[in-house]
Scaffold this motif. Structure first.
Motif, PDB file in Angstrom:
ATOM      1  N   LYS A   1      35.720  40.507  45.700  1.00 28.49           N
ATOM      2  CA  LYS A   1      34.909  41.618  46.204  1.00 28.49           C
ATOM      3  C   LYS A   1      35.589  42.953  45.952  1.00 28.49           C
ATOM      4  N   GLN A   2      34.799  43.887  45.485  1.00 26.85           N
ATOM      5  CA  GLN A   2      35.255  45.264  45.376  1.00 26.85           C
ATOM      6  C   GLN A   2      34.296  46.080  46.233  1.00 26.85           C
ATOM      7  N   ASN A   3      34.761  46.515  47.366  1.00 27.44           N
ATOM      8  CA  ASN A   3      33.874  47.094  48.376  1.00 27.44           C
ATOM      9  C   ASN A   3      33.565  48.562  48.144  1.00 27.44           C
ATOM     10  N   SER A   4      34.271  49.198  47.219  1.00 26.11           N
ATOM     11  CA  SER A   4      33.997  50.607  46.933  1.00 26.11           C
ATOM     12  C   SER A   4      33.275  50.718  45.605  1.00 26.11           C
ATOM     13  N   PRO A   5      31.996  51.050  45.618  1.00 22.64           N
ATOM     14  CA  PRO A   5      31.273  51.146  44.338  1.00 22.64           C
ATOM     15  C   PRO A   5      31.749  52.315  43.476  1.00 22.64           C
ATOM     16  N   SER A   6      32.290  53.354  44.114  1.00 22.62           N
ATOM     17  CA  SER A   6      32.694  54.515  43.333  1.00 22.62           C
ATOM     18  C   SER A   6      33.889  55.204  43.978  1.00 22.62           C
ATOM     19  N   LEU A   7      34.602  55.974  43.136  1.00 25.63           N
ATOM     20  CA  LEU A   7      35.802  56.691  43.566  1.00 25.63           C
ATOM     21  C   LEU A   7      35.943  57.927  42.688  1.00 25.63           C
ATOM     22  N   SER A   8      36.210  59.061  43.300  1.00 27.03           N
ATOM     23  CA  SER A   8      36.478  60.290  42.538  1.00 27.03           C
ATOM     24  C   SER A   8      37.869  60.789  42.868  1.00 27.03           C
ATOM     25  N   VAL A   9      38.596  61.185  41.826  1.00 24.73           N
ATOM     26  CA  VAL A   9      39.991  61.605  41.987  1.00 24.73           C
ATOM     27  C   VAL A   9      40.231  62.808  41.077  1.00 24.73           C
ATOM     28  N   GLN A  10      41.065  63.711  41.528  1.00 21.35           N
ATOM     29  CA  GLN A  10      41.450  64.841  40.691  1.00 21.35           C
ATOM     30  C   GLN A  10      42.452  64.402  39.630  1.00 21.35           C
ATOM     31  N   GLU A  11      42.325  65.014  38.467  1.00 22.21           N
ATOM     32  CA  GLU A  11      43.269  64.748  37.385  1.00 22.21           C
ATOM     33  C   GLU A  11      44.697  64.976  37.868  1.00 22.21           C
ATOM     34  N   GLY A  12      45.588  64.051  37.493  1.00 20.60           N
ATOM     35  CA  GLY A  12      46.984  64.169  37.875  1.00 20.60           C
ATOM     36  C   GLY A  12      47.335  63.456  39.165  1.00 20.60           C
ATOM     37  N   ARG A  13      46.308  63.153  39.977  1.00 21.35           N
ATOM     38  CA  ARG A  13      46.562  62.467  41.251  1.00 21.35           C
ATOM     39  C   ARG A  13      46.553  60.952  41.032  1.00 21.35           C
ATOM     40  N   ILE A  14      46.826  60.228  42.104  1.00 19.46           N
ATOM     41  CA  ILE A  14      46.818  58.772  42.046  1.00 19.46           C
ATOM     42  C   ILE A  14      45.413  58.232  42.314  1.00 19.46           C
ATOM     43  N   SER A  15      45.009  57.241  41.526  1.00 20.54           N
ATOM     44  CA  SER A  15      43.772  56.503  41.799  1.00 20.54           C
ATOM     45  C   SER A  15      44.180  55.138  42.330  1.00 20.54           C
ATOM     46  N   ILE A  16      43.550  54.719  43.414  1.00 17.54           N
ATOM     47  CA  ILE A  16      43.819  53.400  43.985  1.00 17.54           C
ATOM     48  C   ILE A  16      42.508  52.644  44.092  1.00 17.54           C
ATOM     49  N   LEU A  17      42.425  51.556  43.359  1.00 15.19           N
ATOM     50  CA  LEU A  17      41.234  50.721  43.375  1.00 15.19           C
ATOM     51  C   LEU A  17      41.578  49.412  44.070  1.00 15.19           C
ATOM     52  N   ASN A  18      40.707  48.988  44.961  1.00 16.65           N
ATOM     53  CA  ASN A  18      40.994  47.833  45.796  1.00 16.65           C
ATOM     54  C   ASN A  18      40.110  46.637  45.488  1.00 16.65           C
ATOM     55  N   CYS A  19      40.630  45.471  45.834  1.00 16.11           N
ATOM     56  CA  CYS A  19      39.936  44.222  45.539  1.00 16.11           C
ATOM     57  C   CYS A  19      40.364  43.193  46.583  1.00 16.11           C
ATOM     58  N   ASP A  20      39.410  42.429  47.091  1.00 20.18           N
ATOM     59  CA  ASP A  20      39.699  41.339  48.023  1.00 20.18           C
ATOM     60  C   ASP A  20      39.176  40.038  47.440  1.00 20.18           C
ATOM     61  N   TYR A  21      39.818  38.942  47.788  1.00 19.92           N
ATOM     62  CA  TYR A  21      39.379  37.656  47.271  1.00 19.92           C
ATOM     63  C   TYR A  21      39.431  36.598  48.362  1.00 19.92           C
ATOM     64  N   THR A  22      38.715  35.505  48.121  1.00 20.43           N
ATOM     65  CA  THR A  22      38.671  34.434  49.121  1.00 20.43           C
ATOM     66  C   THR A  22      39.270  33.122  48.609  1.00 20.43           C
ATOM     67  N   ASN A  23      39.359  32.962  47.295  1.00 17.97           N
ATOM     68  CA  ASN A  23      39.778  31.681  46.725  1.00 17.97           C
ATOM     69  C   ASN A  23      41.300  31.611  46.597  1.00 17.97           C
ATOM     70  N   SER A  24      41.917  30.733  47.349  1.00 16.79           N
ATOM     71  CA  SER A  24      43.373  30.596  47.314  1.00 16.79           C
ATOM     72  C   SER A  24      43.879  29.913  46.047  1.00 16.79           C
ATOM     73  N   MET A  25      42.962  29.389  45.241  1.00 15.73           N
ATOM     74  CA  MET A  25      43.354  28.672  44.030  1.00 15.73           C
ATOM     75  C   MET A  25      43.500  29.580  42.814  1.00 15.73           C
ATOM     76  N   PHE A  26      43.234  30.859  42.952  1.00 14.15           N
ATOM     77  CA  PHE A  26      43.428  31.760  41.818  1.00 14.15           C
ATOM     78  C   PHE A  26      44.901  31.769  41.431  1.00 14.15           C
ATOM     79  N   ASP A  27      45.193  31.581  40.125  1.00 12.99           N
ATOM     80  CA  ASP A  27      46.584  31.610  39.693  1.00 12.99           C
ATOM     81  C   ASP A  27      46.957  32.935  39.048  1.00 12.99           C
ATOM     82  N   TYR A  28      45.969  33.665  38.588  1.00 11.70           N
ATOM     83  CA  TYR A  28      46.188  35.001  38.040  1.00 11.70           C
ATOM     84  C   TYR A  28      45.073  35.915  38.506  1.00 11.70           C
ATOM     85  N   PHE A  29      45.410  37.189  38.583  1.00 11.73           N
ATOM     86  CA  PHE A  29      44.425  38.233  38.836  1.00 11.73           C
ATOM     87  C   PHE A  29      44.502  39.240  37.704  1.00 11.73           C
ATOM     88  N   LEU A  30      43.335  39.759  37.324  1.00 10.11           N
ATOM     89  CA  LEU A  30      43.270  40.652  36.175  1.00 10.11           C
ATOM     90  C   LEU A  30      42.436  41.865  36.525  1.00 10.11           C
TER      91      LEU A  30
END
Lengths: 114, 113
Positions: free
Chosen positions: B5-34
């Motif tokens: 799940k990505q709960n934020s459909p959109s994000l605006s950030v000023q050039e030069g600042r940090i962008s932080i994109l978030n993601c949540d998951y439910t499946n404990s069997m994931f071996d990699y995230f991309l």
């Protein structure tokens, strides 16, 4: 450079037509996938294949079928296109195992069904 | 059932600042995230991955953090550039018969010059 090639970038079809979307990869990958992307819904898996002549249903297989006669080629077939199949279709491939993790995508095929 | 799940459909950030994109998951069997980046009318391109046994992976301006106990990961882009404006997808991978990838719904990032 690795490559996944989708045969058509843009297609316009009529309701009821049979549609073929072709995908070829040149990386000798075992796994191939078809996704569709729709606004607000992300990428949804239609079908995937982990070997020649093998196919597995994904999350939304209804209205679609696939064919994998050769390792490098994975085709998506819409037997009778409907307007709700208007979408961006993305083919992808991956190597089995953990040596190379990522999924490689083609450029996408934008299908419009009228 | 959305496993990623990505709960934020959109994000605006000023050039030069940090962008932080978030993601949540439910499946404990994931071996990699991309993380993937997608421009309109193009296929997604791979950005960075992280193994489920790691908590951080860095590649240039991109860093991915994984918090397994919270089933949460985040992508940090520092400094953000206008060319980073795109839709970002998070994905989890399982290694059952054939690898399977489960994607979130995406976050549209706009970097304002």
């Amino acid at each position: 450079d690795v490559k996944v090639t989708q045969s058509s970038r843009y297609l316009v079809k009529r309701t009821g037509e049979k549609v073929f979307l072709e995908c070829v990869q040149d990386m000798d990958h075992e796994n191939m996938f078809w996704y569709r992307q729709d606004p607000g819904l992300g990428l949804r898996l239609i079908y995937f294949s982990y070997d020649v002549k093998m196919k597995e249903k994904g999350d939304i297989p209804e209205g679609y079928s696939v064919s994998r006669e050769k390792k490098e080629r994975f085709s998506l077939i819409l037997e009778s296109a409907s307007t709700n199949q208007t979408s961006m279709y993305l083919c992808a491939s991956s190597l089995e195992g953990a040596v190379q993790v990522e999924l490689f995508f083609g450029e996408g095929s934008r299908l419009t069904v009228l | 059932d959305q496993q990623v799940k990505q709960n934020s459909p959109s994000l605006s950030v000023q050039e030069g600042r940090i962008s932080i994109l978030n993601c949540d998951y439910t499946n404990s069997m994931f071996d990699y995230f991309l993380w993937y980046k997608k421009y309109p009318a193009e296929g997604p391109t791979f950005l960075i991955s992280i193994s489920s046994i790691k908590d951080k992976n860095e590649d240039g301006r991109f860093t991915v953090f994984l918090n397994k106990s919270a089933k949460h990961l985040s992508l940090h882009i520092v400094p953000s550039q206008p060319g980073d404006s795109a839709v970002y997808f998070c994905a989890g991978r399982t290694s059952n018969t054939g690898n399977q990838f489960y994607f979130g719904t995406g976050t549209s990032l706009t970097v304002i010059p």
